[in-house]
Motif scaffolding. Structure first.
Motif, mmCIF file in Angstrom:
data_model
loop_
_atom_site.group_PDB
_atom_site.id
_atom_site.type_symbol
_atom_site.label_atom_id
_atom_site.label_comp_id
_atom_site.label_asym_id
_atom_site.label_seq_id
_atom_site.Cartn_x
_atom_site.Cartn_y
_atom_site.Cartn_z
ATOM 1 N N UNK A 183 0.842 -1.203 0.000
ATOM 2 C CA UNK A 183 0.000 0.000 0.000
ATOM 3 C C UNK A 183 0.874 1.249 0.000
ATOM 4 N N UNK A 184 1.979 1.216 0.777
ATOM 5 C CA UNK A 184 2.824 2.417 0.845
ATOM 6 C C UNK A 184 3.450 2.694 -0.527
ATOM 7 N N UNK A 185 3.787 1.629 -1.276
ATOM 8 C CA UNK A 185 4.351 1.843 -2.613
ATOM 9 C C UNK A 185 3.300 2.475 -3.524
ATOM 10 N N UNK A 186 2.092 1.924 -3.449
ATOM 11 C CA UNK A 186 1.008 2.464 -4.275
ATOM 12 C C UNK A 186 0.795 3.945 -3.956
ATOM 13 N N UNK A 187 0.769 4.265 -2.657
ATOM 14 C CA UNK A 187 0.526 5.656 -2.264
ATOM 15 C C UNK A 187 1.702 6.567 -2.618
ATOM 16 N N UNK A 188 2.912 6.018 -2.641
ATOM 17 C CA UNK A 188 4.056 6.831 -3.083
ATOM 18 C C UNK A 188 3.855 7.236 -4.535
ATOM 19 N N UNK A 189 3.539 6.242 -5.370
ATOM 20 C CA UNK A 189 3.363 6.511 -6.796
ATOM 21 C C UNK A 189 2.182 7.441 -7.047
#
Ligand code: TRP
Length: 449
Positions: free
Chosen positions: A110-116
């Motif tokens: 989720x954190x990767x998705x939110x970074x992008x």
């Protein structure tokens, strides 16, 4: 100990990898929401007690076992207590590390998705409600969360397959300083917000009436999870320590920096929460739902949002590689696998279980075991049952069973200035304080008390 076994190259490497394991979602995601739910300052105070009075001695216990044997967790107990049932704790550690790695990777995904998404400016001009709905839609969809979980674990594979020094140590040496720089940037920014004073009061002024048994026990669970304690993660890492690495000092530095990051995360989040009139007790969604709506209201919000989720991603990564290393060292040393095969197997298992966890917010949310989705089941079993049981067995083993000369030898190795008094304090905590406190958490976790 085998002479040719890998060791971390430098002192900095020892600290960066160990602190890297400790600092993770537990500090930046879990601590603020737990503190938010449990009354802020009171929770922090009790958390500090558990970290330094119970946590540090048990960290020492894991370090003593790991460094003395220089082995994976199964081999370590075989060497120290051959033919005795103590070694069964290593299977608890292996199982729990796989379970934690699986659900933790979903949140890290989720954190990767939110970074992008943040880099694409997704928070701009959206209302809080729209952002909440967006998170729920994302987390319950069939494809994206699974893809990000797999991508996250693939990054783990890439780093871990390069080995202990070239992979784990080198990456931690780069990522940990970066993480502290990003954290400090946020702290400065946060302290200039109009709600800073109120946020600080919430975090640092203990309201003693808020202290209930559930706050005490919640803080204890938080201390263990945050220090990576109880499943032999630190046994595995300390098996790569040099003979002259001072164990007590390393455990104090780890606990100190781990606490510092949790407090900084609180300083970053609560002023923003109060500035924008949000609810500190929002629970696990605090970071993913409340923060983006705060960023949406800030100038340069997209940049802050991207940086924040990048920070969470980096912190998660240095923690998950420490979880995966437990099984990797085990497969390598107990089954003679190559580093690459052992890594592929460990990450492969986590990918399979991780996909199921990712889907348990959507397609698989109907599958309930003991009334819990797979994600919750993995979280619950490992955090509330396997972790405290493992921690208790480890402290009893080092406190009561392990030869006192081994304990003393390891604690004072490297000419550390630890006195006889220091050794006695650690042993007392391991014999009495830790087992009793952990026992209480365990009973609480099962709902017995
Ligand atoms: N301590 C990490 C965090 O706070 C999580 C973690 C890494 C962990 N390794 C562990 C938790 C081993 C329990 C056991 O995010």
């Amino acid at each position: 100990m085998k002479d040719n076994r890998t060791q971390f190259a430098t002192r900095l490497g020892v600290i960066a990898t160990t602190v890297g394991s400790a600092v993770g979602l537990g500090n930046i995601w879990r601590f603020p929401y737990e503190a938010g739910v449990h009354g802020g300052g009171a929770f922090l105070l009790i958390d500090l007690f558990f970290i330094f009075i119970i946590g540090v001695p048990v960290v020492c216990a894991e370090f003593i076992i790991g460094r003395h044997t220089g082995s994976n967790i199964r081999g370590a107990f075989r060497a120290l207590a051959p033919g005795k049932p103590w070694g069964l704790v290593s299977y608890i550690g292996l199982a729990a590390s796989v379970l934690i790695l699986s659900f933790y990777s979903v949140v890290a995904g989720w954190t990767m998705h939110y970074t992008v998404k943040s880099a694409g400016g997704f928070t701009a001009r959206m209302t809080a409600d729209a952002l909440h709905a967006q998170f729920d839609t994302f987390a319950s969809s069939d494809v994206l969360p699974v893809v990000w979980t797999l991508v996250f674990l693939a990054v783990n594979y890439f780093i871990l397959s390069r080995g202990v020094r070239k992979g784990i140590e080198r990456m931690s040496n780069i990522l940990m300083p970066m993480l502290f720089v990003i954290l400090l940037l946020f702290t400065v920014n946060s302290l200039t917000m109009p709600g800073a004073a109120e946020g600080m009061r919430f975090l640092f002024m203990p309201d003693f009436s808020a202290i209930t048994p559930s706050v005490v026990l919640g803080a204890m669970g938080q201390a263990f999870f945050s220090l990576s304690l109880g499943l032999g993660c630190l046994i595995t890492y300390s098996s790569y320590f040099k003979r002259d690495t001072p164990l007590l000092r390393t455990s104090l530095i780890t606990a100190g920096l781990d606490t510092l990051v949790a407090i900084l995360a609180g300083i970053i989040i609560f002023p923003a929460v109060f500035t924008f009139g949000q609810e500190p007790a929002a629970g696990p969604k605090l970071v993913f739902e409340v923060l983006p709506s705060i960023f949406a209201n800030m100038s340069g919000g997209a940049v802050w949002s991207t940086l924040f989720f990048l920070l969470l991603f980096l912190a998660s990564l240095t923690s998950t590689i420490s979880m995966a290393e437990i099984t990797i060292a085990y497969f390598e040393e107990e089954f003679g696998m190559s580093r690459k095969t052992a890594t592929a197997l460990s990450i492969g298992i986590a990918m399979t279980l991780g996909m199921l966890c990712a889907l348990s917010f959507g397609a698989l949310d109907g599958i309930k075991i003991f009334g819990m989705t797979l994600f919750d089941l993995f979280d619950y079993t490992s955090s509330n049952i396997l972790l405290p049981v493992g921690g208790m067995i480890i402290s009893v083993f080092v406190g009561w069973v392990l030869d006192r000369s081994v304990v003393k030898g390891e604690l004072t190795a490297g000419g550390g200035r630890i006195t006889a008094m220091g050794v006695r304090c650690v042993v007392f905590c391991l014999r009495w304080l830790a087992p009793v406190c952990i026992g209480l958490v365990f009973l609480y976790g099962l709902g017995v008390v």
